[in-house]
Design a protein around this motif. Structure first.
Motif, mmCIF file in Angstrom:
data_model
loop_
_atom_site.group_PDB
_atom_site.id
_atom_site.type_symbol
_atom_site.label_atom_id
_atom_site.label_comp_id
_atom_site.label_asym_id
_atom_site.label_seq_id
_atom_site.Cartn_x
_atom_site.Cartn_y
_atom_site.Cartn_z
ATOM 1 N N SER A 169 0.822 -1.220 0.000
ATOM 2 C CA SER A 169 0.000 0.000 0.000
ATOM 3 C C SER A 169 0.852 1.263 0.000
ATOM 4 N N PRO A 170 1.303 1.729 -1.163
ATOM 5 C CA PRO A 170 1.995 3.018 -1.230
ATOM 6 C C PRO A 170 1.102 4.111 -0.644
ATOM 7 N N PRO A 171 1.561 4.861 0.338
ATOM 8 C CA PRO A 171 0.644 5.727 1.078
ATOM 9 C C PRO A 171 0.422 7.111 0.495
ATOM 10 N N SER A 202 9.081 13.735 3.302
ATOM 11 C CA SER A 202 8.729 12.582 2.460
ATOM 12 C C SER A 202 10.013 11.913 2.004
ATOM 13 N N LEU A 203 10.002 10.586 2.029
ATOM 14 C CA LEU A 203 11.170 9.795 1.623
ATOM 15 C C LEU A 203 10.779 8.973 0.408
ATOM 16 N N ILE A 248 11.081 3.052 5.535
ATOM 17 C CA ILE A 248 9.763 3.070 6.165
ATOM 18 C C ILE A 248 9.898 3.328 7.661
ATOM 19 N N ASN A 249 10.900 2.706 8.305
ATOM 20 C CA ASN A 249 11.121 2.927 9.733
ATOM 21 C C ASN A 249 11.303 4.404 10.057
ATOM 22 N N ILE A 250 12.106 5.085 9.239
ATOM 23 C CA ILE A 250 12.378 6.503 9.490
ATOM 24 C C ILE A 250 11.090 7.318 9.400
ATOM 25 N N ALA A 251 10.269 7.041 8.390
ATOM 26 C CA ALA A 251 9.004 7.761 8.273
ATOM 27 C C ALA A 251 8.119 7.502 9.488
ATOM 28 N N LEU A 252 8.070 6.256 9.951
ATOM 29 C CA LEU A 252 7.190 5.899 11.062
ATOM 30 C C LEU A 252 7.656 6.509 12.379
ATOM 31 N N ILE A 253 8.923 6.408 12.692
ATOM 32 C CA ILE A 253 9.355 6.873 14.016
ATOM 33 C C ILE A 253 9.363 8.395 14.119
ATOM 34 N N THR A 254 9.351 9.077 12.973
ATOM 35 C CA THR A 254 9.248 10.547 12.997
ATOM 36 C C THR A 254 7.814 11.022 12.777
ATOM 37 N N GLY A 282 5.506 10.589 4.098
ATOM 38 C CA GLY A 282 5.366 9.226 3.598
ATOM 39 C C GLY A 282 6.675 8.560 3.255
ATOM 40 N N ALA A 283 6.656 7.230 3.324
ATOM 41 C CA ALA A 283 7.722 6.376 2.799
ATOM 42 C C ALA A 283 7.216 5.876 1.464
#
Length: 746
Positions: free
Chosen positions: A201-203, A336-337, A357-363, A372-373
């Motif tokens: 699922s690209p967000p 956005s990454l 994805i981890n970086i997008a989530l933890i920030t 988004g990742a």
């Protein structure tokens, strides 16, 4: 909103197959197969006057631009970018401008052709070709078992064609093993999303290019690979920080505010170091982490040893630069990454994508505008392949192993659930290994070119020649793969058939038939329908009369899935709305509510795992399988060359305009220090050799690559003579970006 001046009444190709395969005394007659030109375009719409226009989505890359097609006497004679389409906003790249011209190439496949005893090709009737396909493939299955036949499909054909191919092959023909060329470009992203989010699922939406105040591009060069996306970046009014992580000084890197020119394949270590420093400087969103993610403690422990000081020697990036990048990401409001093939085509690509994805989530950079990742897809319908092709997943992104999913899909398709395999297919490399072992004896290749594009090319070609029977279904009879075929089936191209594509931001767009395919070439959809009849399973596909009918079947199968599209009211609504992003459910559409053009996933912080939480996933680093050494001292990378080239150049090399915009002969980028060491100047011929093969190329002496590194565009036939056959263990995606070579003056 798009308001076409000429509206179509129903689908462009509706009722074409009843003409194609008309019943007579219980036998199948083949009027249209034998005389396709007598039936015109097969359009069932109001008569078009000269200079009418209609709109359609472009068929090159995953950007999914809207084009306005200019018609005369019911046929497209020109095109312009569609100004109101929410993807491209009136822009088009050179490939889009030339989309019609490549249809007129002299090497179009216009007749079915068989290889004769002297090794040449001879035209035959469709009736002969379809009987031969059926007889040979069934014969192989009888002799060697049902799994001895496989197919390789594509991200280039419409969703409805992918759906038909996968259902016909798997449920009708009993072909268990089939994969797509999207394995070569998007398998890593799909695997990473599934593991992290619970669904592929690209967000994001393309509006995020304009809403970010910080954009991080990892292994991505959208300035060349996806130029319209880059135009959206240039429209950003927030003075964004642009961070590029890439071992080459690409065109995108030249525009960056921070370019981390890493050593090839050190990106996972670098991302872990950035994550380490984000945690150390308290630039994380603990509230979001605690409420919406799982695995933060394990993540923190894992990255604790990846300090900027420890990682700097591994990556070639100073510890201070790593800290600066981390702090920039941590302190901006909308980050956005973005990544593409530089990450995906790697032996540790899935874990690298998950580190992003981890970086997008933890920030907490997800679900909001400009965040988004975000995986940028490659092919025009790679997302359609991921959802509908029946290759990596069961129809509609269900699971072959799940009995409830099999029953649901069977009900949606109106078939017996026992016809659905209980195990997924071998991946692309597994199919090639099956040929090597002699387990796969017959292969059907649709709209892809593995004799050019598959890794370790010489071995791939040798494997194709081992087959008992190779069928190639393509627009052109001259592709590298078609040269190995026993049977060539001529297919219509973009603009010569109808259906839908799904772009990188999950947007369905409409493909329209605005030209007659040359000679006896047929849309892939109609080839599949004809094959169903000859195979003897036409009753199974009685409802599959035209692409829009198949779209309705797809809608049924999508119900209650994250990709639910049950609220879409057909092709006309998709066209009128400027495309529609999934999900769009019946509940979303209640009260004639129209979909917004820019919609993101996860705004509520809920993901698709059963507990609603995203997963933070880490792993150990993997050594490079073939590092440079004394005999082969240079590390070769591959990737996109110019805006005007596309994939194996099957289409772009047919345009005289596009051919003028890129070097027609293969070239290799080498650093000035390396060039001086072998007495080579810019423009000289060099020989590049790996442990698998060698080639001649023109030297492009440039500081865009570091000493000890070289780069070749993937578009040239020779490039994959060098590449090493190794794969990401989680996604089975080939790693095209690293192999050891020796470069010498020719």
């Amino acid at each position: 909103m798009i308001q076409p001046r000429t509206k179509f009444r129903g689908n462009l190709t509706r009722n074409l197959l009843p003409q194609l395969l008309r019943q007579h005394d219980g036998k199948m007659t083949r009027e249209l197969l034998l005389h396709p030109g007598d039936h015109g375009l097969g359009m069932t719409h109001e008569s078009m006057q000269a200079d009418a226009t209609t709109t359609a989505v472009c068929g090159y890359c995953s950007t999914g631009c809207g084009l306005r097609l200019h018609l005369r006497d019911d046929e497209a004679v020109g095109l312009t970018p569609e100004t109101s389409y929410p993807v491209n906003l009136g822009m088009a790249c050179p490939k889009g401008w030339e989309a019609l011209r490549v249809l007129d190439s002299e090497d179009r496949a216009t007749d079915p052709m068989i290889r004769t005893s002297d090794g040449k090709f001879a035209p035959v009737s469709w009736d002969h070709a379809l009987r031969l396909f059926t007889t040979r493939m069934k014969g192989i299955q009888r002799q060697h078992g049902p799994d001895s036949v496989a197919f390789l499909s594509t991200g280039q054909i419409a969703c409805e064609e992918m759906a038909f191919l996968g259902a016909l092959a798997k449920f009708g023909m009993g072909i268990k093993h089939g994969d797509g060329n999207t394995r070569q470009c998007m398998a890593t992203a799909a695997t990473a999303y599934k593991e992290a989010f619970g669904f592929d699922s690209p967000p994001f939406t393309y509006d995020d290019f304009e809403q970010s105040d910080c954009m991080v591009f990892i292994g991505a060069n959208p300035c060349i690979g996806h130029p319209i996306m880059w135009e959206r970046v240039l429209r950003n009014h927030h003075a964004p920080e642009i961070i590029v992580i890439d071992p080459r000084c690409t065109e995108t890197a030249m525009a960056a505010t921070q370019h981390l020119q890493i050593r090839p394949k050190s990106d996972l270590a670098l991302l872990y170091a950035i994550t380490n420093h984000l945690i150390a400087c308290e630039c994380v969103d603990r509230k979001f982490i605690d409420k919406h993610t799982e695995g933060f403690e394990k993540l923190s422990e894992h990255v604790s040893r990846f300090t900027p000081d420890a990682v700097a020697p591994m990556t070639g990036i100073s510890a201070d630069a790593i800290r600066q990048t981390a702090e920039t990401i941590g302190r901006r409001k909308a980050v956005s990454l973005w990544w593409t093939m530089g990450v995906n085509q790697s032996y540790e690509g899935t874990r690298t994508a998950q580190a992003i994805i981890n970086i997008a989530l933890i920030t907490g950079n997800i679900g909001r505008p400009g965040t988004g990742a975000n995986s940028i897809t490659g092919q025009c319908n790679a997302m359609g392949s991921r959802l509908w092709s029946n290759t990596t997943n069961l129809f509609g992104h269900h699971d072959f192993k799940d009995s409830a999913d099999r029953e649901k899909v069977a009900t949606s398709l109106g078939i017996d659930a026992d016809l659905i395999p209980t195990e997924p297919s071998w991946s692309y490399d597994g199919i090639m290994d099956g040929i090597r072992r002699g387990d796969i004896r017959g292969l059907w290749v649709i709209a892809t070119n593995p004799a050019h594009s598959w890794i370790h090319q010489s071995e791939a070609r040798n494997l194709l020649d081992r087959l008992d029977f190779l069928v190639v279904q393509d627009m052109y009879h001259t592709t590298e793969t078609a040269r190995h075929a026993d049977l060539i089936l001529p297919a219509a191209g973009w603009g010569e058939k109808s259906g839908t594509f799904i772009n990188s931001e999950r947007r369905y767009g409409v493909l329209k038939k605005v030209r007659r395919a040359p000679g006896k070439a047929l849309a892939d959809f109609h080839i599949f329908r004809a094959l169903a009849a000859y195979w003897g399973v036409e009753d199974m596909f009685a409802e599959w009369t035209d692409p829009e009918a198949v779209f309705r079947i797809m809608q049924r199968a999508s119900e209650d899935q994250p990709c639910d599209m049950t609220g879409i009211d057909g092709y006309e609504q998709i066209d009128r709305c400027g495309g529609i992003q999934w999900p769009w459910t019946e509940a979303d559409a209640e009260g004639d509510f129209q979909p917004e053009q820019q919609r993101r996933l996860f705004a509520d912080g809920r993901f698709y795992h059963h507990d609603g939480r995203a997963r933070l996933i880490v792993d150990d680093l993997t050594p490079m399988p073939e590092a440079p050494d004394e005999d082969f001292p240079t590390l070769l990378m591959t990737g996109r060359g110019t805006v005007s080239q596309w994939h194996t150049q099957t289409r772009t090399n047919k345009s005289p305009v596009l051919r003028k915009l890129y070097p027609n002969e293969a070239y290799i980028e080498i650093n000035p220090e390396d060039a001086a060491a072998i007495a080579v100047e810019n423009g000289d011929q060099v020989r590049a050799q790996s442990r698998r093969g060698s080639l001649l190329a023109t030297a492009m002496v440039t500081p865009t690559v570091k000493p000890g590194h070289a780069f070749m565009p993937m578009h040239y036939e020779a490039t994959n003579q060098l590449t090493l056959s190794h794969f990401d263990p989680h996604s089975r995606q080939p790693s095209y970006k690293d192999c050891a070579v020796r470069i010498e003056r020719a």
